[in-house]
Design a protein around this motif. Sequence first.
Motif, PDB file in Angstrom:
ATOM      1  N   ILE A 206      15.129   2.307  -3.467  1.00  0.00           N
ATOM      2  CA  ILE A 206      13.941   3.147  -3.290  1.00  0.00           C
ATOM      3  C   ILE A 206      13.797   4.120  -4.460  1.00  0.00           C
ATOM      4  O   ILE A 206      12.707   4.293  -5.020  1.00  0.00           O
ATOM      5  CB  ILE A 206      13.995   3.909  -1.950  1.00  0.00           C
ATOM      6  N   LEU A 207      14.906   4.757  -4.850  1.00  0.00           N
ATOM      7  CA  LEU A 207      14.857   5.696  -5.974  1.00  0.00           C
ATOM      8  C   LEU A 207      14.511   4.986  -7.278  1.00  0.00           C
ATOM      9  O   LEU A 207      13.714   5.489  -8.070  1.00  0.00           O
ATOM     10  CB  LEU A 207      16.196   6.420  -6.112  1.00  0.00           C
ATOM     11  N   ARG A 208      15.091   3.813  -7.484  1.00  0.00           N
ATOM     12  CA  ARG A 208      14.796   3.055  -8.704  1.00  0.00           C
ATOM     13  C   ARG A 208      13.320   2.673  -8.746  1.00  0.00           C
ATOM     14  O   ARG A 208      12.657   2.817  -9.763  1.00  0.00           O
ATOM     15  CB  ARG A 208      15.662   1.804  -8.761  1.00  0.00           C
TER      16      ARG A 208
ATOM     17  N   TRP B  28      -6.097   2.864 -12.148  1.00  0.00           N
ATOM     18  CA  TRP B  28      -4.871   2.064 -12.220  1.00  0.00           C
ATOM     19  C   TRP B  28      -3.658   2.882 -11.769  1.00  0.00           C
ATOM     20  O   TRP B  28      -2.806   2.386 -11.032  1.00  0.00           O
ATOM     21  CB  TRP B  28      -4.690   1.563 -13.654  1.00  0.00           C
ATOM     22  N   ILE B  29      -3.588   4.157 -12.190  1.00  0.00           N
ATOM     23  CA  ILE B  29      -2.493   5.038 -11.783  1.00  0.00           C
ATOM     24  C   ILE B  29      -2.528   5.256 -10.275  1.00  0.00           C
ATOM     25  O   ILE B  29      -1.498   5.157  -9.592  1.00  0.00           O
ATOM     26  CB  ILE B  29      -2.558   6.380 -12.541  1.00  0.00           C
ATOM     27  N   ALA B  30      -3.714   5.544  -9.747  1.00  0.00           N
ATOM     28  CA  ALA B  30      -3.843   5.746  -8.297  1.00  0.00           C
ATOM     29  C   ALA B  30      -3.484   4.481  -7.530  1.00  0.00           C
ATOM     30  O   ALA B  30      -2.852   4.554  -6.466  1.00  0.00           O
ATOM     31  CB  ALA B  30      -5.267   6.187  -7.961  1.00  0.00           C
ATOM     32  N   ASN B  31      -3.843   3.330  -8.066  1.00  0.00           N
ATOM     33  CA  ASN B  31      -3.502   2.069  -7.423  1.00  0.00           C
ATOM     34  C   ASN B  31      -1.992   1.865  -7.400  1.00  0.00           C
ATOM     35  O   ASN B  31      -1.434   1.423  -6.382  1.00  0.00           O
ATOM     36  CB  ASN B  31      -4.197   0.915  -8.143  1.00  0.00           C
ATOM     37  N   ASN B  32      -1.305   2.175  -8.506  1.00  0.00           N
ATOM     38  CA  ASN B  32       0.157   2.064  -8.541  1.00  0.00           C
ATOM     39  C   ASN B  32       0.816   2.966  -7.500  1.00  0.00           C
ATOM     40  O   ASN B  32       1.716   2.540  -6.769  1.00  0.00           O
ATOM     41  CB  ASN B  32       0.706   2.432  -9.924  1.00  0.00           C
ATOM     42  N   LEU B  33       0.371   4.212  -7.447  1.00  0.00           N
ATOM     43  CA  LEU B  33       0.968   5.160  -6.511  1.00  0.00           C
ATOM     44  C   LEU B  33       0.665   4.793  -5.067  1.00  0.00           C
ATOM     45  O   LEU B  33       1.522   4.918  -4.183  1.00  0.00           O
ATOM     46  CB  LEU B  33       0.484   6.580  -6.827  1.00  0.00           C
ATOM     47  N   THR B  34      -0.551   4.318  -4.807  1.00  0.00           N
ATOM     48  CA  THR B  34      -0.921   3.903  -3.458  1.00  0.00           C
ATOM     49  C   THR B  34      -0.126   2.680  -3.018  1.00  0.00           C
ATOM     50  O   THR B  34       0.330   2.610  -1.873  1.00  0.00           O
ATOM     51  CB  THR B  34      -2.432   3.607  -3.388  1.00  0.00           C
ATOM     52  N   THR B  35       0.061   1.736  -3.920  1.00  0.00           N
ATOM     53  CA  THR B  35       0.847   0.541  -3.601  1.00  0.00           C
ATOM     54  C   THR B  35       2.293   0.908  -3.296  1.00  0.00           C
ATOM     55  O   THR B  35       2.879   0.406  -2.326  1.00  0.00           O
ATOM     56  CB  THR B  35       0.796  -0.464  -4.773  1.00  0.00           C
ATOM     57  N   PHE B  36       2.872   1.794  -4.084  1.00  0.00           N
ATOM     58  CA  PHE B  36       4.244   2.230  -3.837  1.00  0.00           C
ATOM     59  C   PHE B  36       4.366   2.921  -2.486  1.00  0.00           C
ATOM     60  O   PHE B  36       5.287   2.643  -1.708  1.00  0.00           O
ATOM     61  CB  PHE B  36       4.718   3.163  -4.957  1.00  0.00           C
ATOM     62  N   THR B  37       3.432   3.812  -2.182  1.00  0.00           N
ATOM     63  CA  THR B  37       3.465   4.525  -0.907  1.00  0.00           C
ATOM     64  C   THR B  37       3.262   3.571   0.262  1.00  0.00           C
ATOM     65  O   THR B  37       3.953   3.676   1.287  1.00  0.00           O
ATOM     66  CB  THR B  37       2.378   5.622  -0.891  1.00  0.00           C
ATOM     67  N   ALA B  38       2.356   2.632   0.128  1.00  0.00           N
ATOM     68  CA  ALA B  38       2.129   1.646   1.191  1.00  0.00           C
ATOM     69  C   ALA B  38       3.367   0.785   1.411  1.00  0.00           C
ATOM     70  O   ALA B  38       3.709   0.467   2.566  1.00  0.00           O
ATOM     71  CB  ALA B  38       0.925   0.774   0.852  1.00  0.00           C
ATOM     72  N   ASP B  39       4.048   0.419   0.337  1.00  0.00           N
ATOM     73  CA  ASP B  39       5.293  -0.350   0.474  1.00  0.00           C
ATOM     74  C   ASP B  39       6.363   0.457   1.203  1.00  0.00           C
ATOM     75  O   ASP B  39       7.097  -0.081   2.040  1.00  0.00           O
ATOM     76  CB  ASP B  39       5.814  -0.793  -0.887  1.00  0.00           C
TER      77      ASP B  39
ATOM     78  N   TRP C 269       5.861   2.908   3.406  1.00  0.00           N
ATOM     79  CA  TRP C 269       5.501   3.042   4.817  1.00  0.00           C
ATOM     80  C   TRP C 269       5.586   1.717   5.569  1.00  0.00           C
ATOM     81  O   TRP C 269       5.915   1.711   6.755  1.00  0.00           O
ATOM     82  CB  TRP C 269       4.100   3.627   4.960  1.00  0.00           C
ATOM     83  N   SER C 270       5.306   0.621   4.910  1.00  0.00           N
ATOM     84  CA  SER C 270       5.381  -0.668   5.606  1.00  0.00           C
ATOM     85  C   SER C 270       6.830  -1.065   5.896  1.00  0.00           C
ATOM     86  O   SER C 270       7.086  -1.804   6.852  1.00  0.00           O
ATOM     87  CB  SER C 270       4.682  -1.758   4.799  1.00  0.00           C
ATOM     88  N   ASN C 271       7.766  -0.581   5.110  1.00  0.00           N
ATOM     89  CA  ASN C 271       9.183  -0.883   5.330  1.00  0.00           C
ATOM     90  C   ASN C 271       9.914   0.238   6.053  1.00  0.00           C
ATOM     91  O   ASN C 271      11.148   0.249   6.082  1.00  0.00           O
ATOM     92  CB  ASN C 271       9.872  -1.166   3.992  1.00  0.00           C
ATOM     93  N   PHE C 272       9.196   1.145   6.642  1.00  0.00           N
ATOM     94  CA  PHE C 272       9.805   2.308   7.276  1.00  0.00           C
ATOM     95  C   PHE C 272      10.743   1.909   8.417  1.00  0.00           C
ATOM     96  O   PHE C 272      11.814   2.499   8.582  1.00  0.00           O
ATOM     97  CB  PHE C 272       8.717   3.258   7.803  1.00  0.00           C
ATOM     98  N   ALA C 273      10.376   0.901   9.179  1.00  0.00           N
ATOM     99  CA  ALA C 273      11.220   0.452  10.295  1.00  0.00           C
ATOM    100  C   ALA C 273      12.548  -0.096   9.787  1.00  0.00           C
ATOM    101  O   ALA C 273      13.593   0.063  10.452  1.00  0.00           O
ATOM    102  CB  ALA C 273      10.491  -0.600  11.116  1.00  0.00           C
ATOM    103  N   VAL C 274      12.546  -0.710   8.647  1.00  0.00           N
ATOM    104  CA  VAL C 274      13.788  -1.247   8.065  1.00  0.00           C
ATOM    105  C   VAL C 274      14.694  -0.099   7.611  1.00  0.00           C
ATOM    106  O   VAL C 274      15.923  -0.173   7.730  1.00  0.00           O
ATOM    107  CB  VAL C 274      13.455  -2.182   6.873  1.00  0.00           C
TER     108      VAL C 274
END
Length: 89
Positions: free
Chosen positions: A9-11, A68-79, A81-86
């Motif tokens: 996650i940090l990487r 493009w920057i906002a898309n990168n940050l949004t994709t990272f945040t969505a990833d 949150w989608s893996n939060f259960a894991v």
Amino acid sequence: MTVDDVTQILRSGLYTIIISAAPLLLVSLAVGLIISIFQTVTSIQEQTLTFVPKILAVFATLMLVGHWIANNLTTFTADLWSNFAVYIH
């Protein structure tokens, strides 16, 4: 959650930050270098001369690559949150 998960996650977060900030930093570096060379050639040693062109160049770059920057940050945040259960196991 293991140490490997936290490390991944940090990487991923640091990579996202570096990739997102790189265009703005590179433009600022290039404009600063050009202005410094201009100041050296013309013997103008005004400190405030570098700020206005840098600000304008960074603002123009942000207007061009901001989506493009906002898309990168949004994709990272969505990833994240989608893996939060894991992550909570």
